[in-house]
Write a protein that holds these residues in place. Structure first.
Motif, PDB file in Angstrom:
ATOM      1  N   ALA A 114     -83.177  17.514  76.975  1.00  0.00           N
ATOM      2  CA  ALA A 114     -84.520  17.480  77.508  1.00  0.00           C
ATOM      3  C   ALA A 114     -85.436  16.646  76.621  1.00  0.00           C
ATOM      4  O   ALA A 114     -86.524  16.267  77.027  1.00  0.00           O
ATOM      5  CB  ALA A 114     -85.068  18.904  77.637  1.00  0.00           C
ATOM      6  N   ILE A 161     -85.388   9.596  85.367  1.00  0.00           N
ATOM      7  CA  ILE A 161     -84.983  11.000  85.365  1.00  0.00           C
ATOM      8  C   ILE A 161     -86.146  11.899  84.969  1.00  0.00           C
ATOM      9  O   ILE A 161     -86.426  12.913  85.615  1.00  0.00           O
ATOM     10  CB  ILE A 161     -83.777  11.207  84.431  1.00  0.00           C
ATOM     11  CG1 ILE A 161     -82.512  10.608  85.067  1.00  0.00           C
ATOM     12  CG2 ILE A 161     -83.567  12.697  84.119  1.00  0.00           C
ATOM     13  CD1 ILE A 161     -81.307  10.599  84.157  1.00  0.00           C
ATOM     14  N   THR A 218     -88.708  12.190  87.675  1.00  0.00           N
ATOM     15  CA  THR A 218     -88.260  12.902  88.880  1.00  0.00           C
ATOM     16  C   THR A 218     -88.075  14.394  88.627  1.00  0.00           C
ATOM     17  O   THR A 218     -88.371  15.218  89.502  1.00  0.00           O
ATOM     18  CB  THR A 218     -86.935  12.287  89.383  1.00  0.00           C
ATOM     19  OG1 THR A 218     -87.122  10.901  89.656  1.00  0.00           O
ATOM     20  CG2 THR A 218     -86.451  12.980  90.643  1.00  0.00           C
ATOM     21  N   ALA A 219     -87.577  14.754  87.454  1.00  0.00           N
ATOM     22  CA  ALA A 219     -87.283  16.159  87.156  1.00  0.00           C
ATOM     23  C   ALA A 219     -88.560  16.994  87.122  1.00  0.00           C
ATOM     24  O   ALA A 219     -89.615  16.539  86.679  1.00  0.00           O
ATOM     25  CB  ALA A 219     -86.558  16.255  85.821  1.00  0.00           C
ATOM     26  N   ARG A 220     -88.446  18.234  87.573  1.00  0.00           N
ATOM     27  CA  ARG A 220     -89.601  19.125  87.590  1.00  0.00           C
ATOM     28  C   ARG A 220     -89.802  19.853  86.271  1.00  0.00           C
ATOM     29  O   ARG A 220     -90.882  20.383  86.020  1.00  0.00           O
ATOM     30  CB  ARG A 220     -89.439  20.149  88.727  1.00  0.00           C
ATOM     31  CG  ARG A 220     -89.566  19.530  90.121  1.00  0.00           C
ATOM     32  CD  ARG A 220     -89.101  20.463  91.199  1.00  0.00           C
ATOM     33  NE  ARG A 220     -87.669  20.747  91.098  1.00  0.00           N
ATOM     34  CZ  ARG A 220     -86.979  21.452  91.966  1.00  0.00           C
ATOM     35  NH1 ARG A 220     -87.601  21.974  93.027  1.00  0.00           N
ATOM     36  NH2 ARG A 220     -85.687  21.654  91.820  1.00  0.00           N
ATOM     37  N   ASN A 221     -88.762  19.907  85.445  1.00  0.00           N
ATOM     38  CA  ASN A 221     -88.885  20.562  84.141  1.00  0.00           C
ATOM     39  C   ASN A 221     -87.785  20.038  83.213  1.00  0.00           C
ATOM     40  O   ASN A 221     -86.912  19.262  83.632  1.00  0.00           O
ATOM     41  CB  ASN A 221     -88.801  22.090  84.279  1.00  0.00           C
ATOM     42  CG  ASN A 221     -87.565  22.529  85.035  1.00  0.00           C
ATOM     43  OD1 ASN A 221     -86.442  22.194  84.654  1.00  0.00           O
ATOM     44  ND2 ASN A 221     -87.768  23.282  86.125  1.00  0.00           N
ATOM     45  N   ASP A 273     -85.208  21.534  81.778  1.00  0.00           N
ATOM     46  CA  ASP A 273     -83.840  21.934  82.090  1.00  0.00           C
ATOM     47  C   ASP A 273     -83.269  21.096  83.242  1.00  0.00           C
ATOM     48  O   ASP A 273     -82.090  20.733  83.240  1.00  0.00           O
ATOM     49  CB  ASP A 273     -83.774  23.422  82.446  1.00  0.00           C
ATOM     50  CG  ASP A 273     -83.935  24.316  81.225  1.00  0.00           C
ATOM     51  OD1 ASP A 273     -83.715  23.808  80.099  1.00  0.00           O
ATOM     52  OD2 ASP A 273     -84.288  25.489  81.386  1.00  0.00           O
ATOM     53  N   GLU A 274     -84.109  20.791  84.235  1.00  0.00           N
ATOM     54  CA  GLU A 274     -83.650  19.968  85.339  1.00  0.00           C
ATOM     55  C   GLU A 274     -83.342  18.557  84.857  1.00  0.00           C
ATOM     56  O   GLU A 274     -82.354  17.941  85.272  1.00  0.00           O
ATOM     57  CB  GLU A 274     -84.688  19.920  86.453  1.00  0.00           C
ATOM     58  CG  GLU A 274     -84.183  19.235  87.713  1.00  0.00           C
ATOM     59  CD  GLU A 274     -85.130  19.389  88.884  1.00  0.00           C
ATOM     60  OE1 GLU A 274     -84.660  19.789  89.968  1.00  0.00           O
ATOM     61  OE2 GLU A 274     -86.346  19.131  88.722  1.00  0.00           O
ATOM     62  N   ALA A 275     -84.161  18.038  83.946  1.00  0.00           N
ATOM     63  CA  ALA A 275     -83.891  16.715  83.375  1.00  0.00           C
ATOM     64  C   ALA A 275     -82.565  16.712  82.634  1.00  0.00           C
ATOM     65  O   ALA A 275     -81.783  15.753  82.716  1.00  0.00           O
ATOM     66  CB  ALA A 275     -85.018  16.313  82.433  1.00  0.00           C
ATOM     67  N   MET A 307     -79.746  16.716  85.217  1.00  0.00           N
ATOM     68  CA  MET A 307     -79.619  15.403  85.844  1.00  0.00           C
ATOM     69  C   MET A 307     -78.938  14.419  84.904  1.00  0.00           C
ATOM     70  O   MET A 307     -78.076  13.629  85.311  1.00  0.00           O
ATOM     71  CB  MET A 307     -81.006  14.889  86.261  1.00  0.00           C
ATOM     72  CG  MET A 307     -81.633  15.697  87.384  1.00  0.00           C
ATOM     73  SD  MET A 307     -83.395  15.315  87.653  1.00  0.00           S
ATOM     74  CE  MET A 307     -83.267  13.658  88.335  1.00  0.00           C
ATOM     75  N   THR A 308     -79.316  14.489  83.633  1.00  0.00           N
ATOM     76  CA  THR A 308     -78.693  13.610  82.643  1.00  0.00           C
ATOM     77  C   THR A 308     -77.204  13.895  82.523  1.00  0.00           C
ATOM     78  O   THR A 308     -76.378  12.975  82.459  1.00  0.00           O
ATOM     79  CB  THR A 308     -79.371  13.774  81.274  1.00  0.00           C
ATOM     80  OG1 THR A 308     -80.762  13.495  81.411  1.00  0.00           O
ATOM     81  CG2 THR A 308     -78.764  12.829  80.252  1.00  0.00           C
ATOM     82  N   LEU A 342     -80.889  11.249  91.063  1.00  0.00           N
ATOM     83  CA  LEU A 342     -82.324  11.349  91.330  1.00  0.00           C
ATOM     84  C   LEU A 342     -82.610  11.973  92.691  1.00  0.00           C
ATOM     85  O   LEU A 342     -83.626  12.642  92.881  1.00  0.00           O
ATOM     86  CB  LEU A 342     -82.965   9.958  91.277  1.00  0.00           C
ATOM     87  CG  LEU A 342     -82.911   9.204  89.945  1.00  0.00           C
ATOM     88  CD1 LEU A 342     -83.474   7.798  90.122  1.00  0.00           C
ATOM     89  CD2 LEU A 342     -83.670   9.948  88.858  1.00  0.00           C
TER      90      LEU A 342
END
Length: 262
Positions: A9, A33, A36-39, A41-43, A46-47, A60
């Protein structure tokens, strides 16, 4: 005690992870990324998916195309930026088109871009892959476009016969023997039906061209992307189908578009 956020993150760590995975444009991908990610942990998630080799657009959930953000679900063909040239050629060929059909539509990117460029046009898209049609419906909904499931013209409403001003068909054109040579992002994560064009890469194009005259309005045009190597043969396919054919080339985008006019 809550779990600590993943180190991915952290933006520098995210860039480092992407670069270690072989992402040439790691900084740009990290920026997308994070935007686009909302937080955090989501980033991080996605990574991790990108590091495992998923196409960035599938990670994405969208791809940029002709100034639009196109929804792209996993397993759906990702629209290529070079294909924007096909949109430009279609708009130049038929700037007052009223009816547009996008065959082999994938995410519906072509139909959506043409809907924007031709304000008020009736837009239809079709694909044999239900997942692609679901994406296309989402991308065409803001433009009152419709997406249909089926094999080429069989998917279309019969009332469109003889009325289509712009017919786009971004058909699969990779020769079967060369599919295995594609980058893993395409080979492993996009449907074979969107890539494999048969022994010489022109099988689907022949079927599209053979049926085009019955669907095009007088003066209507068919446009399809091809490779530099196949362009001459693709033009001949159009000519044999009774269309007045030419090839448009963009050196900047390494794009070749065959255009046939009824």
């Amino acid at each position: 005690m809550p779990a600590s956020p993943s180190p991915l993150a952290d933006p520098p760590a995210l860039v480092a992870a992407l670069r270690a995975a072989g992402c040439v444009f790691a900084e740009d991908e990290a920026r997308l990324i994070l935007a686009t990610a909302r937080n955090a942990d989501e980033a991080a998630g996605m990574t991790a998916r990108r590091v495992r080799g998923l196409p960035l657009e599938h990670v994405l959930g969208w791809a940029e195309f002709h100034g639009l953000r196109i929804t792209v679900e996993p397993g759906v063909f990702v629209p290529r930026r070079r294909t924007e040239f096909l949109v430009d050629q279609a708009l130049a060929q038929a700037p007052r088109a009223h009816v547009v059909v996008d065959l082999c539509c994938g995410s519906g990117a072509l139909g959506a871009a043409l809907a924007v460029g031709l304000d008020g046009a009736e837009v239809h898209a079709a694909d044999i892959d239900p997942a692609a049609v679901r994406c296309a419906r989402r991308n065409l909904a803001p433009h009152a476009g419709r997406a249909h499931t089926g094999d080429l013209y069989a998917a279309l409403p019969g009332r469109l016969r003889g009325r289509v001003d712009i017919l786009t068909a971004n058909v699969p054109y990779v020769p079967t023997a060369e599919v295995a040579l594609l980058p893993s992002e395409a080979r492993d994560h996009e449907p074979a039906t969107a890539l494999d064009g048969g022994p010489d890469g022109l099988d689907v194009l022949r079927r599209v061209a053979a049926g085009a005259a019955g669907w095009l309005a007088p003066g209507g045009c068919l446009l399809s992307e091809t490779s530099a190597r196949q362009a001459s043969a693709a033009k001949e396919v159009f000519a044999r189908a009774g269309l007045t054919a030419r090839v448009a080339v963009s050196d900047d985008r390494d794009a070749h578009v065959v255009i046939g006019v009824r």
